[in-house]
Design a protein around this motif. Structure first.
Motif, mmCIF file in Angstrom:
data_model
loop_
_atom_site.group_PDB
_atom_site.id
_atom_site.type_symbol
_atom_site.label_atom_id
_atom_site.label_comp_id
_atom_site.label_asym_id
_atom_site.label_seq_id
_atom_site.Cartn_x
_atom_site.Cartn_y
_atom_site.Cartn_z
ATOM 1 N N GLN A 88 0.852 -1.188 0.000
ATOM 2 C CA GLN A 88 0.000 0.000 0.000
ATOM 3 C C GLN A 88 0.894 1.246 0.000
ATOM 4 O O GLN A 88 1.892 1.290 0.719
ATOM 5 C CB GLN A 88 -0.876 0.010 1.255
ATOM 6 N N HIS A 89 0.512 2.223 -0.815
ATOM 7 C CA HIS A 89 1.270 3.464 -0.900
ATOM 8 C C HIS A 89 0.413 4.611 -0.392
ATOM 9 O O HIS A 89 -0.772 4.697 -0.715
ATOM 10 C CB HIS A 89 1.681 3.751 -2.352
ATOM 11 N N LEU A 90 1.028 5.490 0.380
ATOM 12 C CA LEU A 90 0.326 6.674 0.860
ATOM 13 C C LEU A 90 0.198 7.658 -0.295
ATOM 14 O O LEU A 90 1.179 7.985 -0.961
ATOM 15 C CB LEU A 90 1.084 7.328 2.019
ATOM 16 N N LYS A 91 -1.024 8.100 -0.526
ATOM 17 C CA LYS A 91 -1.279 9.059 -1.605
ATOM 18 C C LYS A 91 -2.010 10.254 -1.030
ATOM 19 O O LYS A 91 -2.642 10.167 0.013
ATOM 20 C CB LYS A 91 -2.136 8.415 -2.697
ATOM 21 N N THR A 92 -1.931 11.369 -1.747
ATOM 22 C CA THR A 92 -2.638 12.585 -1.360
ATOM 23 C C THR A 92 -3.374 13.109 -2.579
ATOM 24 O O THR A 92 -2.782 13.286 -3.643
ATOM 25 C CB THR A 92 -1.653 13.666 -0.854
ATOM 26 N N LEU A 113 -5.927 15.931 -4.682
ATOM 27 C CA LEU A 113 -5.842 17.377 -4.898
ATOM 28 C C LEU A 113 -6.482 18.188 -3.774
ATOM 29 O O LEU A 113 -6.123 19.338 -3.555
ATOM 30 C CB LEU A 113 -6.492 17.752 -6.234
ATOM 31 N N LYS A 114 -7.424 17.564 -3.043
ATOM 32 C CA LYS A 114 -8.063 18.254 -1.915
ATOM 33 C C LYS A 114 -7.280 18.101 -0.617
ATOM 34 O O LYS A 114 -7.677 18.620 0.416
ATOM 35 C CB LYS A 114 -9.489 17.725 -1.710
ATOM 36 N N GLY A 115 -6.190 17.337 -0.667
ATOM 37 C CA GLY A 115 -5.345 17.165 0.507
ATOM 38 C C GLY A 115 -5.661 15.940 1.353
ATOM 39 O O GLY A 115 -5.028 15.734 2.390
ATOM 40 N N HIS A 116 -6.624 15.120 0.933
ATOM 41 C CA HIS A 116 -6.921 13.894 1.675
ATOM 42 C C HIS A 116 -5.774 12.909 1.500
ATOM 43 O O HIS A 116 -5.284 12.715 0.391
ATOM 44 C CB HIS A 116 -8.205 13.230 1.157
ATOM 45 N N GLN A 117 -5.380 12.276 2.579
ATOM 46 C CA GLN A 117 -4.354 11.244 2.496
ATOM 47 C C GLN A 117 -5.017 9.881 2.659
ATOM 48 O O GLN A 117 -5.899 9.707 3.500
ATOM 49 C CB GLN A 117 -3.287 11.456 3.567
ATOM 50 N N TYR A 118 -4.589 8.939 1.836
ATOM 51 C CA TYR A 118 -5.156 7.591 1.851
ATOM 52 C C TYR A 118 -4.131 6.609 1.314
ATOM 53 O O TYR A 118 -3.177 6.995 0.635
ATOM 54 C CB TYR A 118 -6.445 7.534 1.018
ATOM 55 N N TYR A 119 -4.332 5.348 1.638
ATOM 56 C CA TYR A 119 -3.446 4.293 1.159
ATOM 57 C C TYR A 119 -4.128 3.513 0.049
ATOM 58 O O TYR A 119 -5.306 3.215 0.134
ATOM 59 C CB TYR A 119 -3.086 3.333 2.300
ATOM 60 N N CYS A 162 -4.716 3.607 -9.412
ATOM 61 C CA CYS A 162 -5.981 4.321 -9.564
ATOM 62 C C CYS A 162 -5.916 5.650 -8.808
ATOM 63 O O CYS A 162 -5.622 5.677 -7.613
ATOM 64 C CB CYS A 162 -7.130 3.471 -9.034
ATOM 65 N N PRO A 163 -6.188 6.765 -9.494
ATOM 66 C CA PRO A 163 -6.071 8.069 -8.846
ATOM 67 C C PRO A 163 -7.298 8.491 -8.036
ATOM 68 O O PRO A 163 -7.315 9.568 -7.455
ATOM 69 C CB PRO A 163 -5.885 9.014 -10.036
ATOM 70 N N THR A 164 -8.316 7.655 -7.989
ATOM 71 C CA THR A 164 -9.558 8.017 -7.313
ATOM 72 C C THR A 164 -9.373 8.011 -5.797
ATOM 73 O O THR A 164 -9.008 7.002 -5.213
ATOM 74 C CB THR A 164 -10.688 7.057 -7.704
ATOM 75 N N CYS A 165 -9.672 9.137 -5.187
ATOM 76 C CA CYS A 165 -9.574 9.273 -3.737
ATOM 77 C C CYS A 165 -10.847 8.709 -3.105
ATOM 78 O O CYS A 165 -11.948 9.192 -3.394
ATOM 79 C CB CYS A 165 -9.410 10.747 -3.364
ATOM 80 N N PRO A 166 -10.734 7.714 -2.225
ATOM 81 C CA PRO A 166 -11.934 7.141 -1.609
ATOM 82 C C PRO A 166 -12.672 8.134 -0.708
ATOM 83 O O PRO A 166 -13.894 8.046 -0.554
ATOM 84 C CB PRO A 166 -11.399 5.946 -0.814
#
Length: 97
Positions: free
Chosen positions: A5-9, A11-17, A22-26
């Protein structure tokens, strides 16, 4: 094989793994999920597929055939069953060829 799992952020600043590219922020997806209407009954991938086709109401959905809708990425048997049921409840149906 376990995917890392990679930590992603987003454009709104939400951080998720996420393990995929896939660029979709859950978190963003959960925030924009409708609370009413037929789009609130389907999964996020199915909702995005329908929205990408410009489908936001049942009348628009009824202008497509089952084959056209089921061919969209994110639309599987479960979603098709939901869509058919909602159309039937509203005296509508998929277009026939």
């Amino acid at each position: 094989m376990e995917q890392k799992q990679h930590l992603k952020t987003c454009l709104k600043g939400h951080q998720y793994y996420k393990s995929s590219d896939c660029p979709t922020c859950p978190i963003c997806e959960a925030e924009r999920k409708p609370t009413t209407g037929f789009l609130s009954l389907v999964s996020a991938p199915a909702r995005r597929a329908l929205e990408a086709q410009g489908i936001s109401n049942l009348k628009q959905l009824s202008e497509y055939s089952e084959k056209e809708i089921s061919s969209l990425h994110g639309i599987g048997p479960k979603v098709m069953s939901i869509l058919k049921g909602v159309l039937k409840e509203n005296n509508l149906h998929f277009k026939t060829n």
